[in-house]
Write a protein that holds these residues in place. Structure first.
Motif, PDB file in Angstrom:
ATOM      1  N   UNK A   1      -7.955  -8.990   6.965  1.00  0.00           N
ATOM      2  CA  UNK A   1      -7.226  -8.698   5.726  1.00  0.00           C
ATOM      3  C   UNK A   1      -6.768  -7.135   5.724  1.00  0.00           C
ATOM      4  N   UNK A   2      -7.580  -6.183   6.072  1.00  0.00           N
ATOM      5  CA  UNK A   2      -7.401  -4.806   6.208  1.00  0.00           C
ATOM      6  C   UNK A   2      -6.164  -4.801   7.243  1.00  0.00           C
TER       7      UNK A   2
ATOM      8  N   UNK B   1       0.774  -1.216  -0.029  1.00  0.00           N
ATOM      9  CA  UNK B   1       0.016   0.004   0.054  1.00  0.00           C
ATOM     10  C   UNK B   1       0.809   1.162   0.148  1.00  0.00           C
TER      11      UNK B   1
ATOM     12  N   UNK C   1      -2.962  -6.313   5.575  1.00  0.00           N
ATOM     13  CA  UNK C   1      -2.381  -5.513   4.386  1.00  0.00           C
ATOM     14  C   UNK C   1      -1.978  -4.203   4.778  1.00  0.00           C
TER      15      UNK C   1
ATOM     16  N   UNK D   1      -7.228   7.646   7.263  1.00  0.00           N
ATOM     17  CA  UNK D   1      -7.288   6.451   6.627  1.00  0.00           C
ATOM     18  C   UNK D   1      -7.053   5.072   7.414  1.00  0.00           C
TER      19      UNK D   1
ATOM     20  N   UNK E   1       1.430 -16.527  12.025  1.00  0.00           N
ATOM     21  CA  UNK E   1       0.249 -17.228  11.650  1.00  0.00           C
ATOM     22  C   UNK E   1      -1.080 -16.618  12.414  1.00  0.00           C
TER      23      UNK E   1
ATOM     24  N   UNK F   1      -5.865   0.796  -0.739  1.00  0.00           N
ATOM     25  CA  UNK F   1      -5.580  -0.429  -0.188  1.00  0.00           C
ATOM     26  C   UNK F   1      -6.430  -1.599  -0.728  1.00  0.00           C
ATOM     27  N   UNK F   2      -5.395  -2.230  -1.437  1.00  0.00           N
ATOM     28  CA  UNK F   2      -6.234  -3.410  -1.868  1.00  0.00           C
ATOM     29  C   UNK F   2      -6.294  -4.706  -1.042  1.00  0.00           C
ATOM     30  N   UNK F   3      -7.411  -5.165  -0.793  1.00  0.00           N
ATOM     31  CA  UNK F   3      -7.352  -6.356   0.404  1.00  0.00           C
ATOM     32  C   UNK F   3      -6.908  -7.672  -0.552  1.00  0.00           C
ATOM     33  N   UNK F   4      -5.750  -7.948  -0.093  1.00  0.00           N
ATOM     34  CA  UNK F   4      -5.139  -9.141  -0.670  1.00  0.00           C
ATOM     35  C   UNK F   4      -5.137 -10.352   0.461  1.00  0.00           C
ATOM     36  N   UNK F   5      -5.470 -11.592  -0.312  1.00  0.00           N
ATOM     37  CA  UNK F   5      -5.371 -12.715   1.038  1.00  0.00           C
ATOM     38  C   UNK F   5      -3.956 -12.813   1.310  1.00  0.00           C
ATOM     39  N   UNK F   6      -3.625 -13.631   2.308  1.00  0.00           N
ATOM     40  CA  UNK F   6      -2.293 -13.691   2.694  1.00  0.00           C
ATOM     41  C   UNK F   6      -2.319 -15.273   3.532  1.00  0.00           C
ATOM     42  N   UNK F   7      -1.239 -15.659   3.148  1.00  0.00           N
ATOM     43  CA  UNK F   7      -1.179 -17.057   3.753  1.00  0.00           C
ATOM     44  C   UNK F   7      -0.969 -17.154   5.205  1.00  0.00           C
TER      45      UNK F   7
END
Ligand SMILES: [Zn+2]
Lengths: 454, 325
Positions: A109-110, A66, A113, A97, A121, B313-319
């Motif tokens: 996810x936000x 980002x 990211x 933001x 994990x 912000x692009x919501x990308x999945x993560x392992x």
């Protein structure tokens, strides 16, 4: 006692917050290194600060998608930041933001990211997890995600890792201890005018953790679990059955806390203990008002210290005048104004400004923070002008700590009263008009209303 | 007339989301009409002593088409002619050539076409027609202007398409587009959104850039918004797209012309009132720009008012993040 011995006493108590010296990089040297963050000679401070910010800028540029895209859009890359003078080019993220985040699984996810670097994990349970469940899953995995709340029910969420959070705690405590020199000592009994730091992810609450380590016995004003749902409830407008209930309980709860504080003072006064009040000013303000009304006063004197923070609002449109507050603290509790200091910081950064005892100006730890004041077009203003506070935080690992706040400030190159070398903000930070009012003290104020446990 | 294969391939048939919007829009329109028959009859026509709309003159000279002027003849998707958007029209070719088709880079041409349509062609409520006719007149709805932009780009061999959505608008737009006519206002208010709005998109260096060619600078100044550039979206600026209604299309679909025709037949007076209001606002916008010290100065002010730039912000999945539910 000399400052070195005084500081040594502090450092011994906080070893858990400091990484092994051999592992230090530029951010650690800037934050942990200086014995007093407010007394680093300007040239040395600029050097430490530049190296730390440059280090973090490169990291966020290369490891945060980002921020990487944001920098490219702004035509700035690491090659453009080569000297202290270039710091003004670092792209700044408006704090708004961090309020615009989605709910449910997307919230997880936000957070992931926004975060810079390798995450642990993290397993999120349930088909539609609540915000609190997501935060818990992150923190169970070793993160330190905290929030701060706004009046519109919009929270600010910041994904810190433990390393960044420990730097935050250490920086805050060290700044305070340095400003209170030679007054602080580890035998002080503390009263936290805050939620129990071990039961909340609310930033204002979690900050209290380190005070438990650097004081002898610590009492908490609000001893219950606080999550985003509870805050939404307590920040509501008081209408409807729920709202009226909150208001009613609020009054009872409020009185109970005030009485508790008075009993606490009496007890420590009897035992001759040193006392430190830490947290939201309005609770102490209310206590003083009550004592005044009853014609009572204490003479705590040299044995007392007051550290406030989080804003000076008592009602929607009413602020506690700071100097009047200090006068009251002196006349009713007997604690001198130079032992009554305010702290300014926010969930968005590890940036802690402490008032100097001499002039009550807010000193900036410019060894790891580069402060700026921006005009309405977000251009940097010089010293002495009123504008929006922004900062580059050279200690923040977990997200780009290059932030534009909603706070209106005036910054001076030097404190007009004391001899410390760094820049200061004038006392009396307010919100930029038109932006929602928010403050940690405000959260605590409204939260007491829903503390139904005791 | 297009054959069945063409109809499908060129996307003339309306998409599901589009049909749904049309049905919802049509139903709410019928309801507003039925509930307001008397008022509508009164609003249909502008009284003889009322203010009338007069179309401003065309803001550009029409270049002459000359044999040998180049134009793209590809049959590839996004490069071939579609409904009301025939870029083989000599007028389109002449203008595209004047703007530098095949002589400048794709980005430079897209910029030139963007500025031509946005600044020289004017917004006006009216029924749908072929792009050639629009260029002769120099005015049209956002759909006319997007079509003109798309035709110019395709003529220069640059892929372009429509982005169509239902939207609601910011207050300052509502005040000038919706508020002036009671019939439009009732319709908008009953739905809570405006049925159809659009933008163009052009493919430059592998990236689809949004082109909002509708509002002129004066109009943007009157509504307090920034003077947008190629690549800057109306969505999140003065429009908010209704979730689930965003469609990318190669062509304007069948049915759009009919619905606009119908609207103009039912409520010609309302359409005219919107045009009168827009003309007045543009005049006001012109004064605002002068007072601000020119276009650039106005834009700086508007951008400052809008607040600082936000990262996307692009919501990308993560392992590292796993969900068990
Ligand atoms: Zn000072």
């Amino acid at each position: 006692m000399g400052y070195a011995d005084y500081l040594n006493g502090f450092e011994k108590l906080v070893t858990g917050y400091v990484p092994e010296r051999s592992s230090w990089g530029p951010p650690e040297h800037a934050l942990y290194g200086p014995p007093d963050p407010y007394r680093v000679p300007t040239e040395e401070a600029n050097d430490l600060c530049f190296k730390a910010i440059k280090f973090q800028f490169d990291r966020h540029f290369h490891n945060n998608r980002m921020y990487h895209d944001f920098c490219l859009e702004s035509n700035v890359c690491p090659e453009d930041i080569t000297s202290f003078q270039d710091l003004c080019k670092v792209p700044l993220i408006p704090n708004e933001f961090f309020k615009d985040c989605p709910s449910g699984k997307d919230f997880a996810l936000w957070l992931a990211n926004v975060y810079t670097g390798e995450l642990p994990q993290i397993q999120i349970k349930g088909a539609n997890p609540t915000t609190d469940e997501v935060i818990k899953a992150f923190n169970d995995a070793g993160m330190a995600v905290f929030f701060s709340s706004g009046t519109g029910g919009r929270h600010t969420f910041m994904p810190r890792d433990m390393r960044s959070f420990q730097m935050n705690e250490y920086a805050m405590a060290k700044g305070v201890v340095a400003m209170f020199y030679p007054h602080w000592n580890q035998n002080m009994h503390g009263y936290l005018l805050l939620p129990n730091p071990f039961k909340t992810n609310l930033f204002a609450g979690r900050l209290g953790t380190i005070f438990v380590d650097i004081m002898k016995e610590v009492e908490m004003a609000i001893d219950r679990e606080i999550d985003t749902e509870l805050i939404k409830l307590s920040m509501s407008d008081g209408k409807g059955l729920k709202g009226r209930m909150v208001n009613y309980i609020s009054k009872k709860r409020h009185q109970k806390i005030i009485n508790d504080i008075i009993s606490w003072i009496e007890k420590n006064q009897r035992e001759g203990n040193e006392m430190a009040f830490v947290g939201a000013p309005f609770l102490l303000y209310a206590t003083i008002k009550k004592l005044k009304k009853e014609g009572r006063s204490f003479d705590i004197g040299e044995r007392g210290a007051v550290l406030t923070g989080g804003g000076w609002k008592i009602q929607e449109h009413q602020r506690i005048p700071e100097s009047e507050f200090r006068n009251d603290v002196e006349s009713v509790l007997g604690i001198r104004p130079e032992h009554c200091l305010d702290l300014y910081g926010m969930v968005e950064g590890n940036v802690w400004l402490t008032q100097c005892p001499e002039g009550h100006y807010l000193h900036i730890p410019n060894c790891y923070v580069h402060p700026m004041v921006l005009d309405d077009s977000y251009q940097s203003l010089g010293y002495g002008k009123v504008g929006r506070f922004a900062f580059l935080d050279g200690s923040m690992y977990s997200y780009p700590g290059f932030i534009i706040t909603n706070d209106r400030v005036s910054m001076l190159e030097r404190c007009p009263v004391c001899g410390r070398p760094g820049p200061v903000l004038e006392p009396g930070v307010t919100r930029v008009p038109g932006k929602e009012s928010r403050g940690c003290a405000e959260e605590v104020r409204k939260m007491i209303s829903v503390d139904m446990k005791r | 007339m297009a054959n069945l294969w063409e109809i499908k391939a060129n996307g003339y048939m309306p998409q599901r989301a589009y049909l749904k919007l049309m049905v919802n829009g049509g139903m709410s329109l019928s309801k507003v009409i039925l509930l307001n028959l008397r008022e509508l009859r009164r609003l249909r026509v502008i009284p003889s002593d009322g203010e009338r709309y007069s179309r401003p003159s065309r803001q550009y000279e029409i270049p002459t088409f000359q044999e040998g002027m180049r134009s793209c003849r590809s049959t590839e998707k996004y490069l071939r002619p579609t409904l009301f958007c025939d870029h083989h029209d000599p007028l389109v070719i002449a203008i595209a050539n004047e703007l530098g088709a095949f002589k400048v880079s794709d980005r430079e041409f897209a910029e030139a076409a963007y500025h031509f349509v946005k600044e020289r062609m004017l917004l006006e409520e009216r029924t749908i027609n072929d792009v050639g006719e629009t260029l002769v007149r120099g005015t049209g709805t956002c759909f006319h202007l997007i079509t003109a932009f798309i035709a110019l780009c395709r003529c220069a061999g640059i892929k372009a398409r429509y982005k169509i959505f239902a939207m609601n608008m910011i207050r300052s737009w509502y005040d000038v587009v919706i508020q002036p006519d009671p019939f439009i206002k009732k319709w908008y208010d009953s739905l809570g959104y405006f049925v159809l709005e659009g933008e163009g998109e052009v493919l430059v260096d592998g990236e689809w850039l949004v082109a909002n060619v509708g509002p002129e600078a004066e109009w943007q100044a009157a509504t307090g918004t920034t003077i947008t550039k190629l690549g800057e979206d109306s969505i999140g600026n003065w429009f908010n797209a209704v979730p689930g209604t965003m469609m990318r299309m190669e062509s304007l679909p069948y049915g759009l012309k009919a619905s606009l025709d119908l609207l103009h037949t039912i409520a010609p007076g309302s359409m005219e009132r919107v045009n009168i209001s827009m003309a007045a606002q543009k005049e006001r916008g012109r004064r605002i720009i002068i007072e601000a010290g020119g276009l650039e100065a106005y834009d700086r002010l508007a951008r400052a008012r809008q607040g600082p730039r936000m990262p996307k912000l692009k919501l990308e999945s993560m392992k590292q993040i796993t969900f068990d539910g």
